[in-house]
Write a protein that holds these residues in place. Structure first.
Motif, PDB file in Angstrom:
ATOM      1  N   LEU A 115       0.804  -1.004  -0.136  1.00 62.40           N
ATOM      2  CA  LEU A 115      -0.116  -0.057   0.031  1.00 62.40           C
ATOM      3  C   LEU A 115       0.973   1.288  -0.033  1.00 62.40           C
ATOM      4  CD1 LEU A 115      -2.761   1.457   0.288  1.00 62.40           C
ATOM      5  CD2 LEU A 115      -2.473   1.076   2.544  1.00 62.40           C
ATOM      6  N   VAL A 116       0.824   2.012  -0.938  1.00 67.29           N
ATOM      7  CA  VAL A 116       1.638   3.247  -1.201  1.00 67.29           C
ATOM      8  C   VAL A 116       0.646   4.683  -0.948  1.00 67.29           C
ATOM      9  CG1 VAL A 116       3.275   4.559  -2.856  1.00 67.29           C
ATOM     10  CG2 VAL A 116       3.390   2.069  -2.733  1.00 67.29           C
ATOM     11  N   LEU A 117       1.024   5.227   0.038  1.00 73.05           N
ATOM     12  CA  LEU A 117      -0.031   6.367   0.417  1.00 73.05           C
ATOM     13  C   LEU A 117       0.842   7.713  -0.121  1.00 73.05           C
ATOM     14  CD1 LEU A 117      -0.963   5.037   3.746  1.00 73.05           C
ATOM     15  CD2 LEU A 117      -2.405   5.221   1.716  1.00 73.05           C
ATOM     16  N   ARG A 118       0.365   8.523  -1.068  1.00 75.13           N
ATOM     17  CA  ARG A 118       0.814   9.872  -1.304  1.00 75.13           C
ATOM     18  C   ARG A 118       0.157  10.625  -0.731  1.00 75.13           C
ATOM     19  NH1 ARG A 118       3.943  13.197  -1.689  1.00 75.13           N
ATOM     20  NH2 ARG A 118       4.229  14.887  -3.437  1.00 75.13           N
ATOM     21  N   HIS A 119       0.949  11.485   0.105  1.00 73.67           N
ATOM     22  CA  HIS A 119       0.531  12.789   0.820  1.00 73.67           C
ATOM     23  C   HIS A 119       1.300  13.857   0.550  1.00 73.67           C
ATOM     24  CE1 HIS A 119      -0.494  15.423   4.369  1.00 73.67           C
ATOM     25  NE2 HIS A 119      -1.592  14.690   4.423  1.00 73.67           N
ATOM     26  N   ALA A 120       0.938  14.908   0.021  1.00 72.86           N
ATOM     27  CA  ALA A 120       1.745  16.137  -0.562  1.00 72.86           C
ATOM     28  C   ALA A 120       1.877  17.093   0.565  1.00 72.86           C
ATOM     29  CB  ALA A 120       1.063  16.690  -1.962  1.00 72.86           C
TER      30      ALA A 120
END
Length: 340
Positions: A115-120
């Motif tokens: 699971l890859v979570l992208r939080h900018a």
């Protein structure tokens, strides 16, 4: 800023990994505002997993629009048990349903799923980030801070060449980084152009040939103005660039590169993240090419690509006046590939 960074370092219980050393884990938090580094890190994870098992199943999820059950469904094993990569974007705008479901998921991540979570950036989703950084899910964090220092730009460019199996001289890196002080995406494009157009080791003279004299008005500024239809501005920028010592060859190369990218996306439909694999481009490249292609027709792009190829021959020796040849190309492109 330094105090906040220090606080995170002392409180985080998970491993902090550089973008250029990204690797799979049950949960991967890709944080920070530098989108290009985040894209590189996520691509590296996908390539690693695919090399381990070509049957890798890749899915994308928008955290801002997720509804209950989305994550659980995507993480569930398939009939044949293929490994799963779930790429989640917009975690900084996550829905309440996604927050609740992901917090539960961290208690027992699915076997065979990454699971890859992208939080900018921003404060939304802090509860989820704190849980991951606290060790829930057994994850890692890849921090993609904004690249501002020349040393970081040099490290980025060096990684681009290393990933392509190419050696670049320290002097060449200095010239390249000095030429591209603005958008990191332009530095990435310059690296890829050198990789595509040259062979062997990349020395300082090679970079000078392509980018010597590049100032505020450079090949990309000329290209942007021409593609937007601003003929007068593009010609002024071109003349200023040439008077500053810019070589016509890289200017034509920049125009041709943007035209080829436009041709790929002109009729493409769907989110950039999903189109990336089909078109062999990064999502940020697709977004930029779509902006460049606004107002263009397919036939005009095709004619401009042919004209650019002919101009490339002229500026490399086939014409007695290469500067005039570039001016003709810029004018042709500014008219959207239509006869003036």
């Amino acid at each position: 800023m330094a105090a906040r960074a220090a606080t995170r370092a002392t409180t985080a219980k998970i491993e902090q990994v550089g973008w250029d050393a990204a690797r799979p884990a049950p949960v991967v938090l890709v944080s920070g505002p530098e989108e290009l580094l985040a894209e590189r890190a996520i691509r590296r994870i996908r390539e690693t997993l695919a090399a381990q098992d070509p049957s890798l199943e890749v899915t994308d999820l928008d955290a801002s629009a997720a509804v209950p059950g989305d994550l659980t469904t995507l993480a569930s094993p398939s009939l044949f048990g293929e490994p799963r990569l779930i790429r989640v974007g917009a975690v900084e705008r996550l829905s309440e349903a996604f927050l609740s479901e992901t917090l539960r998921y961290l208690e027992a991540p699915a076997d065979g799923a990454t699971l890859v979570l992208r939080h900018a950036g921003g404060v939304r989703g802090k509860k989820l980030l704190d849980a991951i950084r606290g060790g829930a899910g057994g994850g890692i964090e890849i921090a993609c801070a904004e690249v501002k220092r020349d040393a970081d730009r040099s490290a980025f460019a060096s990684a681009e060449f290393r990933a392509a199996g190419r050696r670049v001289a320290p002097g060449a890196l200095r010239v390249l980084v000095s030429a591209f002080q603005g958008d990191l995406a332009e530095l990435a494009s310059a690296c890829q152009q050198l990789i595509a157009d040259t062979s062997g080791d990349i020395g300082e003279s090679t970079v000078q040939t392509y980018y010597a004299g590049r100032m505020e008005t450079d090949a990309f500024a000329v290209a942007d103005a021409a593609l937007a239809g601003r003929s007068g501005e593009a010609l002024v920028l071109l003349r200023h660039a040439i008077d500053s010592g810019a070589d016509p060859v890289p200017i034509v190369a920049a125009l041709a590169m943007k035209l080829r990218s436009m041709a790929k996306v002109l009729d493409a439909r769907g989110p950039s993240a999903k189109l990336a694999g089909e078109l062999g481009m990064a999502p940020w490249q697709i977004d930029r090419a779509k902006r460049d292609a606004q107002g263009w027709q397919s036939a005009g792009v095709g004619r401009a690509i042919v004209f650019a190829a002919e101009t490339d021959e002229r500026v490399k020796g086939a014409a007695r006046d290469p500067e005039y040849a570039v001016e003709r190309l810029v004018t042709f492109i500014a008219h959207r590939g239509e006869p003036a």
